[in-house]
Design an enzyme around this catalytic site. Structure first.
Site, PDB file in Angstrom:
ATOM      1  CE  LYS A 164      14.895  -3.900  90.961  1.00  0.00           C
ATOM      2  NZ  LYS A 164      14.060  -4.271  89.714  1.00  0.00           N
ATOM      3  CG  HIS A 195      12.198  -2.184  97.504  1.00  0.00           C
ATOM      4  ND1 HIS A 195      12.430  -3.469  98.098  1.00  0.00           N
ATOM      5  CD2 HIS A 195      11.076  -2.046  96.744  1.00  0.00           C
ATOM      6  CE1 HIS A 195      11.403  -4.262  97.245  1.00  0.00           C
ATOM      7  NE2 HIS A 195      10.316  -3.203  96.832  1.00  0.00           N
TER       8      HIS A 195
HETATM    9  C1  BG6 Z   1       7.325  -3.406  94.993  1.00  0.00           C
HETATM   10  C2  BG6 Z   1       6.158  -2.462  95.331  1.00  0.00           C
HETATM   11  O1  BG6 Z   1       7.950  -4.110  96.166  1.00  0.00           O
HETATM   12  O2  BG6 Z   1       8.208  -2.811  94.123  1.00  0.00           O
HETATM   13  C3  BG6 Z   1       5.473  -1.741  94.058  1.00  0.00           C
HETATM   14  O3  BG6 Z   1       5.451  -2.967  95.971  1.00  0.00           O
HETATM   15  C4  BG6 Z   1       6.540  -1.332  93.190  1.00  0.00           C
HETATM   16  O4  BG6 Z   1       4.788  -0.903  94.572  1.00  0.00           O
HETATM   17  C5  BG6 Z   1       7.799  -2.571  93.016  1.00  0.00           C
HETATM   18  O5  BG6 Z   1       5.907  -0.958  91.785  1.00  0.00           O
HETATM   19  C6  BG6 Z   1       8.947  -1.778  92.056  1.00  0.00           C
HETATM   20  O6  BG6 Z   1       9.825  -2.872  91.673  1.00  0.00           O
HETATM   21  P1  BG6 Z   1      10.671  -2.688  90.340  1.00  0.00           P
HETATM   22  O7  BG6 Z   1      11.396  -3.954  90.446  1.00  0.00           O
HETATM   23  O8  BG6 Z   1       9.576  -2.625  89.193  1.00  0.00           O
HETATM   24  O9  BG6 Z   1      11.352  -1.465  90.458  1.00  0.00           O
END
Ligand code: BG6
Length: 489
Positions: free
Chosen positions: A176, A234
């Site tokens: 990101k 994450h």
């Molecule tokens: C993914 C998850 O890794 O990240 C999902 O498996 C989640 O459940 C997504 O919705 C969120 O990503 P972002 O970039 O939309 O915040």
């Protein structure tokens, strides 16, 4: 530079939602090297043209400015091919090998976007078909494993046939733009680094909230839960980016060595902290964006008596000289009040107050990841003079003010999305934004006691109404330290 990109799971959710739109954007921006071929691989019986038509339908759903014109799609589609492949069949891999070897591309990328249970056999079959030569790079999507043991098993299988330099473990949060900016803020500017420590920082909050529910992924999610889906990867990667020491250079291993040290320094759990510093929740029916939405247990694919958590809040600590005693609060969940990802750094108040300030006011740096990508610096400034209740005029009352930096506005269309950047990095062989196996194992080691404790806890997750900020226990947890979540104060 010619490349072959083989997409295992070529008709799957990830290829459909994220990878194809990202590849198209890279193509449109002219950053996808010419001479590329993309081979979608799946069990479906599709011709190349049928696959192109399948992918074309995807673009009818994307935002208008990301949608190709007829001609643009035709040029992009010329790169697309399809191969029917059953990952359990060596003969199918032999056909893939023939296809790849006939072309001799400079780089061969194998993107494994299948169900996680298939990772090991895909990687083994790639090697058995002789496709693990030096020009091959393998991309592994998360979740890599279900716990420490299964993560290790995958990593060991991978290590038997590929060198670490060939393995790209993806965590799309690292791609990101706002996370790039966090690195830039910390290591490209001198301003914050002297302040970036326990002496000046009261607490740090990492929030990744989603307003959506589990959508069509109920069956997958019910076996996964928020801790494995968002925290193990994450959230801990974000925590590393905030907590790590400056790396000696910008090379992949220098960065990954520093992240690993943070993960190793995470304070281990005790029975008390597991009780007091972790909250799990599950959404009940509620109102989301003005519409009534069902409870998690009524979502398709979810077991009616599911104990899977859709929300986690926890308090972590990095036990080292820089951070000892500073709480890092992590919070993530589905069907929360809003879609929002942000890191809030709350600084300590001034050591001695000569002004009067609104209760609890102090400096705060907010790193907005989404939906807005930017930085906010909250300061206190002299506002208009106030007439006090006593009738006297006060000129010593400070008011909160905010410096606001909007990166979307500043850099606009020059910015590339997470998957676009990461896919290009794989093709170019840049490992900086990918996760090394030891980092992943350390992250699993740290979350595993939470999973063990939950297995033994008959209470289950706390319900919260969809469209709220999760169970009130998450606010109680942070309030016990004398703090509050950033939207509460
Ligand atoms: C993914 C998850 O890794 O990240 C999902 O498996 C989640 O459940 C997504 O919705 C969120 O990503 P972002 O970039 O939309 O915040």
């Amino acid at each position: 530079m010619s490349f072959d990109l083989v997409l295992f799971g070529g008709t799957g959710d990830l290829a459909w939602r994220k990878l194809m739109p990202a590849l198209f954007q890279a193509f449109r921006h002219g950053s996808l090297p010419a001479g590329g071929r993309i081979i979608g691989v799946a069990r479906d019986d599709l011709s190349d043209d049928a696959y192109r038509a399948f992918i074309k339908a995807r673009f009818d759903e994307v935002e208008l400015d990301k949608r190709p014109s007829q001609q643009e799609f035709a040029r992009f589609a010329a790169m697309l091919n399809f191969l029917r492949l059953d990952v359990t069949k060596p003969a199918d891999f032999a056909r893939l090998a023939e296809m790849i070897k006939a072309r001799q591309a400079d780089t061969v990328v194998m993107y494994v976007a299948t169900a996680p249970g298939l990772f090991t056999s895909v990687v083994e079959q790639i090697a058995a078909a002789g496709l693990n030569g030096p020009s091959t790079r393998v991309v592994l999507e998360k979740p890599l494993g279900h716990d420490l043991a299964s993560n290790r098993a995958i990593n060991e299988a991978v290590r038997r046939v590929l060198s670490e330099k060939q393995v790209f473990r993806i965590d799309h949060y690292l791609g990101k733009p706002s996370v790039q900016n966090l690195f830039a803020l910390r290591f490209g500017n001198a301003l914050f680094e002297p302040l970036w420590r326990r002496e000046n920082i009261a607490n740090i909050q990492i929030t990744m909230s989603e307003d959506l529910g589990v959508e069509k992924r109920g069956a997958f999610y019910d076996h996964t839960g928020a801790l494995r889906d968002m925290v193990q990867n994450h959230a801990l990667q974000l925590l590393c980016a905030i907590g790590m020491e400056p790396p000696i250079n910008a090379h992949a291993d220098a960065i990954r060595d520093e992240k690993l040290k943070v993960l190793r320094a995470l304070k281990p759990w005790t029975p008390e902290t597991l009780q007091q510093h972790v909250v799990r929740g599950q959404y009940a029916a509620g109102i989301s964006n003005g519409a009534a939405v069902p409870a998690y247990t009524d979502e398709p694919g979810v077991a009616p008596n599911s104990q899977t958590e859709t929300f986690v809040a926890l308090r972590a600590e990095i036990a080292n000289w820089r951070w000892a005693g500073v709480p890092f609060y992590i919070r993530t969940g589905k069907r929360l009040a809003t879609r929002d990802a942000r890191i809030v750094v709350n600084f300590r108040p001034t050591p001695h107050a000569i002004f009067s300030t609104p209760a609890g006011a102090a400096n705060r740096l907010v790193i907005n990841l989404q939906p807005k990508d930017g930085l906010e610096l909250h300061l206190l400034a002299q506002g208009a003079d106030k007439r006090l209740a006593s009738g006297q005029r006060s000129s010593t009352q400070l008011a909160p003010v905010q410096l606001d930096l909007d990166f979307d506005k500043r850099f606009g269309s020059e910015r590339v999305g997470a998957y676009e950047r990461l896919l290009l990095d794989v093709i170019e062989g840049r490992l900086n934004l990918f996760v090394r196996s030891d980092e992943q194992e350390e992250a699993w080691r740290w979350v595993e006691p939470i999973l063990d404790a939950w297995r033994q806890d008959s209470q289950g997750p706390r319900p919260y109404a969809a469209g709220t900020w999760g169970p009130s226990a998450a606010s109680a947890m942070i309030a016990r330290d004398g703090f509050c979540w950033s939207e509460e104060c």
